[in-house]
Write a protein that holds these residues in place. Structure first.
Motif, PDB file in Angstrom:
ATOM      1  N   LEU A  66       6.327   6.838  26.522  1.00 23.23           N
ATOM      2  CA  LEU A  66       5.773   8.168  26.757  1.00 23.23           C
ATOM      3  C   LEU A  66       6.825   9.263  26.592  1.00 23.23           C
ATOM      4  O   LEU A  66       6.498  10.399  26.244  1.00 23.23           O
ATOM      5  N   LYS A  67       8.098   8.944  26.838  1.00 19.03           N
ATOM      6  CA  LYS A  67       9.141   9.960  26.795  1.00 19.03           C
ATOM      7  C   LYS A  67      10.026   9.893  25.562  1.00 19.03           C
ATOM      8  O   LYS A  67      10.758  10.821  25.291  1.00 19.03           O
ATOM      9  N   LYS A  68       9.983   8.790  24.853  1.00 14.89           N
ATOM     10  CA  LYS A  68      10.852   8.640  23.680  1.00 14.89           C
ATOM     11  C   LYS A  68      10.020   8.270  22.471  1.00 14.89           C
ATOM     12  O   LYS A  68       9.068   7.501  22.567  1.00 14.89           O
ATOM     13  N   ARG A  69      10.396   8.800  21.332  1.00 12.75           N
ATOM     14  CA  ARG A  69       9.684   8.433  20.104  1.00 12.75           C
ATOM     15  C   ARG A  69      10.192   7.100  19.600  1.00 12.75           C
ATOM     16  O   ARG A  69      11.270   6.641  19.975  1.00 12.75           O
ATOM     17  N   ARG A  70       9.440   6.507  18.739  1.00 18.93           N
ATOM     18  CA  ARG A  70       9.759   5.209  18.172  1.00 18.93           C
ATOM     19  C   ARG A  70      10.717   5.387  17.000  1.00 18.93           C
ATOM     20  O   ARG A  70      10.507   6.229  16.139  1.00 18.93           O
ATOM     21  N   TYR A  71      11.776   4.597  16.976  1.00 21.36           N
ATOM     22  CA  TYR A  71      12.708   4.591  15.851  1.00 21.36           C
ATOM     23  C   TYR A  71      12.671   3.221  15.209  1.00 21.36           C
ATOM     24  O   TYR A  71      12.891   2.214  15.875  1.00 21.36           O
ATOM     25  N   LEU A  72      12.369   3.180  13.925  1.00 23.30           N
ATOM     26  CA  LEU A  72      12.314   1.923  13.201  1.00 23.30           C
ATOM     27  C   LEU A  72      13.293   1.962  12.038  1.00 23.30           C
ATOM     28  O   LEU A  72      13.430   2.970  11.358  1.00 23.30           O
ATOM     29  N   THR A  73      13.948   0.850  11.831  1.00 22.74           N
ATOM     30  CA  THR A  73      14.800   0.682  10.664  1.00 22.74           C
ATOM     31  C   THR A  73      14.085  -0.291   9.748  1.00 22.74           C
ATOM     32  O   THR A  73      13.665  -1.365  10.183  1.00 22.74           O
ATOM     33  N   ILE A  74      13.926   0.083   8.495  1.00 19.28           N
ATOM     34  CA  ILE A  74      13.200  -0.745   7.524  1.00 19.28           C
ATOM     35  C   ILE A  74      14.150  -1.126   6.406  1.00 19.28           C
ATOM     36  O   ILE A  74      14.862  -0.272   5.868  1.00 19.28           O
ATOM     37  N   ARG A  75      14.153  -2.399   6.068  1.00 20.28           N
ATOM     38  CA  ARG A  75      14.928  -2.892   4.940  1.00 20.28           C
ATOM     39  C   ARG A  75      13.991  -3.636   3.995  1.00 20.28           C
ATOM     40  O   ARG A  75      13.148  -4.418   4.427  1.00 20.28           O
ATOM     41  N   ILE A  76      14.152  -3.356   2.712  1.00 22.15           N
ATOM     42  CA  ILE A  76      13.295  -3.935   1.682  1.00 22.15           C
ATOM     43  C   ILE A  76      14.113  -4.948   0.877  1.00 22.15           C
ATOM     44  O   ILE A  76      15.065  -4.547   0.200  1.00 22.15           O
ATOM     45  N   PRO A  77      13.767  -6.243   0.934  1.00 25.58           N
ATOM     46  CA  PRO A  77      14.469  -7.215   0.096  1.00 25.58           C
ATOM     47  C   PRO A  77      14.240  -6.937  -1.387  1.00 25.58           C
ATOM     48  O   PRO A  77      13.200  -6.384  -1.781  1.00 25.58           O
ATOM     49  N   GLU A  78      15.195  -7.293  -2.203  1.00 26.61           N
ATOM     50  CA  GLU A  78      15.114  -7.023  -3.633  1.00 26.61           C
ATOM     51  C   GLU A  78      13.885  -7.661  -4.263  1.00 26.61           C
ATOM     52  O   GLU A  78      13.249  -7.075  -5.136  1.00 26.61           O
ATOM     53  N   SER A  79      13.497  -8.857  -3.792  1.00 24.67           N
ATOM     54  CA  SER A  79      12.320  -9.521  -4.358  1.00 24.67           C
ATOM     55  C   SER A  79      11.052  -8.708  -4.095  1.00 24.67           C
ATOM     56  O   SER A  79      10.177  -8.609  -4.955  1.00 24.67           O
ATOM     57  N   VAL A  80      10.940  -8.103  -2.916  1.00 18.19           N
ATOM     58  CA  VAL A  80       9.777  -7.262  -2.593  1.00 18.19           C
ATOM     59  C   VAL A  80       9.813  -5.994  -3.435  1.00 18.19           C
ATOM     60  O   VAL A  80       8.789  -5.550  -3.966  1.00 18.19           O
ATOM     61  N   LEU A  81      10.990  -5.398  -3.579  1.00 23.36           N
ATOM     62  CA  LEU A  81      11.150  -4.196  -4.406  1.00 23.36           C
ATOM     63  C   LEU A  81      10.695  -4.454  -5.837  1.00 23.36           C
ATOM     64  O   LEU A  81       9.932  -3.662  -6.408  1.00 23.36           O
ATOM     65  N   LEU A  82      11.116  -5.576  -6.397  1.00 25.46           N
ATOM     66  CA  LEU A  82      10.732  -5.914  -7.773  1.00 25.46           C
ATOM     67  C   LEU A  82       9.234  -6.192  -7.887  1.00 25.46           C
ATOM     68  O   LEU A  82       8.602  -5.811  -8.859  1.00 25.46           O
ATOM     69  N   ARG A  83       8.663  -6.847  -6.868  1.00 28.43           N
ATOM     70  CA  ARG A  83       7.226  -7.137  -6.873  1.00 28.43           C
ATOM     71  C   ARG A  83       6.404  -5.851  -6.884  1.00 28.43           C
ATOM     72  O   ARG A  83       5.459  -5.697  -7.669  1.00 28.43           O
ATOM     73  N   VAL A  84       6.783  -4.899  -6.050  1.00 31.66           N
ATOM     74  CA  VAL A  84       6.062  -3.615  -5.992  1.00 31.66           C
ATOM     75  C   VAL A  84       6.256  -2.851  -7.302  1.00 31.66           C
ATOM     76  O   VAL A  84       5.305  -2.276  -7.834  1.00 31.66           O
ATOM     77  N   HIS A  85       7.458  -2.883  -7.843  1.00 29.26           N
ATOM     78  CA  HIS A  85       7.718  -2.192  -9.110  1.00 29.26           C
ATOM     79  C   HIS A  85       6.868  -2.774 -10.230  1.00 29.26           C
ATOM     80  O   HIS A  85       6.282  -2.026 -11.018  1.00 29.26           O
ATOM     81  N   ARG A  86       6.777  -4.103 -10.316  1.00 28.74           N
ATOM     82  CA  ARG A  86       5.923  -4.733 -11.347  1.00 28.74           C
ATOM     83  C   ARG A  86       4.467  -4.339 -11.164  1.00 28.74           C
ATOM     84  O   ARG A  86       3.773  -4.042 -12.132  1.00 28.74           O
ATOM     85  N   ARG A  87       4.000  -4.333  -9.919  1.00 31.32           N
ATOM     86  CA  ARG A  87       2.601  -3.978  -9.650  1.00 31.32           C
ATOM     87  C   ARG A  87       2.314  -2.533 -10.034  1.00 31.32           C
ATOM     88  O   ARG A  87       1.289  -2.222 -10.652  1.00 31.32           O
ATOM     89  N   LEU A  88       3.232  -1.623  -9.728  1.00 30.32           N
ATOM     90  CA  LEU A  88       3.044  -0.213 -10.084  1.00 30.32           C
ATOM     91  C   LEU A  88       3.132   0.000 -11.582  1.00 30.32           C
ATOM     92  O   LEU A  88       2.428   0.829 -12.137  1.00 30.32           O
ATOM     93  N   ARG A  89       3.995  -0.757 -12.246  1.00 32.53           N
ATOM     94  CA  ARG A  89       4.146  -0.638 -13.684  1.00 32.53           C
ATOM     95  C   ARG A  89       2.887  -1.104 -14.401  1.00 32.53           C
ATOM     96  O   ARG A  89       2.450  -0.508 -15.374  1.00 32.53           O
ATOM     97  N   LYS A  90       2.245  -2.170 -13.891  1.00 30.58           N
ATOM     98  CA  LYS A  90       0.997  -2.664 -14.493  1.00 30.58           C
ATOM     99  C   LYS A  90      -0.152  -1.691 -14.283  1.00 30.58           C
ATOM    100  O   LYS A  90      -1.033  -1.583 -15.095  1.00 30.58           O
ATOM    101  N   ALA A  91      -0.120  -0.975 -13.142  1.00 27.50           N
ATOM    102  CA  ALA A  91      -1.203  -0.044 -12.825  1.00 27.50           C
ATOM    103  C   ALA A  91      -1.178   1.183 -13.734  1.00 27.50           C
ATOM    104  O   ALA A  91      -2.195   1.811 -13.952  1.00 27.50           O
ATOM    105  N   SER A  92      -0.012   1.537 -14.243  1.00 29.16           N
ATOM    106  CA  SER A  92       0.065   2.762 -15.060  1.00 29.16           C
ATOM    107  C   SER A  92      -0.167   2.483 -16.529  1.00 29.16           C
ATOM    108  O   SER A  92      -0.283   1.458 -17.023  1.00 29.16           O
TER     109      SER A  92
END
Length: 92
Positions: A66-92
Motif C-alpha cells: 500500500l505504501k511502496k510501488r512495485r519494482y521489477l527487474t526484467i531480463r530477456i534471454p537471447e533465445s527469447v529475443l530471437l524468437r520474438v524478432h523472428r515472429r515480428l519479422r514474419k508478421a511484417s
C-alpha cells in the motif's frame, strides 16, 4: 564399477540432453529492456509491453504494498529475443 568408485559416489559422465539445454539457457546472454530498446530503436515502455507475456523471460523484484510501488527487474534471454524478432519479422 571400478575398485576406487564407491556405490554412493555419483558417476561423472555425459550429461543428459535436458541438463545440457538447461545449462545452455543459464549461460546465454540476457538483455535488459533498455538494451533491447537501443538495439531496436524503441522506448523501454514499448519493449516492456512486447515482452510482458512472453514465456521464458526472467522477472524478479519486490511485490507492491500500500505504501511502496512495485519494482521489477526484467531480463530477456537471447533465445527469447530471437524468437520474438523472428515472429515480428514474419508478421511484417
Amino acid at each position: 564399477m571400478s575398485v576406487f568408485q564407491s556405490p554412493l559416489t555419483p558417476r561423472i559422465g555425459p550429461q543428459s540432453v535436458s541438463d545440457q539445454v538447461a545449462s545452455d539457457k543459464g549461460m546465454e546472454k540476457h538483455y535488459s529492456l533498455e538494451q533491447i530498446g537501443e538495439l531496436w530503436g524503441l522506448s523501454t515502455r514499448t519493449v516492456r509491453r512486447m515482452f510482458e507475456n512472453e514465456p521464458g523471460i526472467i522477472v524478479f523484484g519486490n511485490a507492491a504494498s500500500l505504501k511502496k510501488r512495485r519494482y521489477l527487474t526484467i531480463r530477456i534471454p537471447e533465445s527469447v529475443l530471437l524468437r520474438v524478432h523472428r515472429r515480428l519479422r514474419k508478421a511484417s
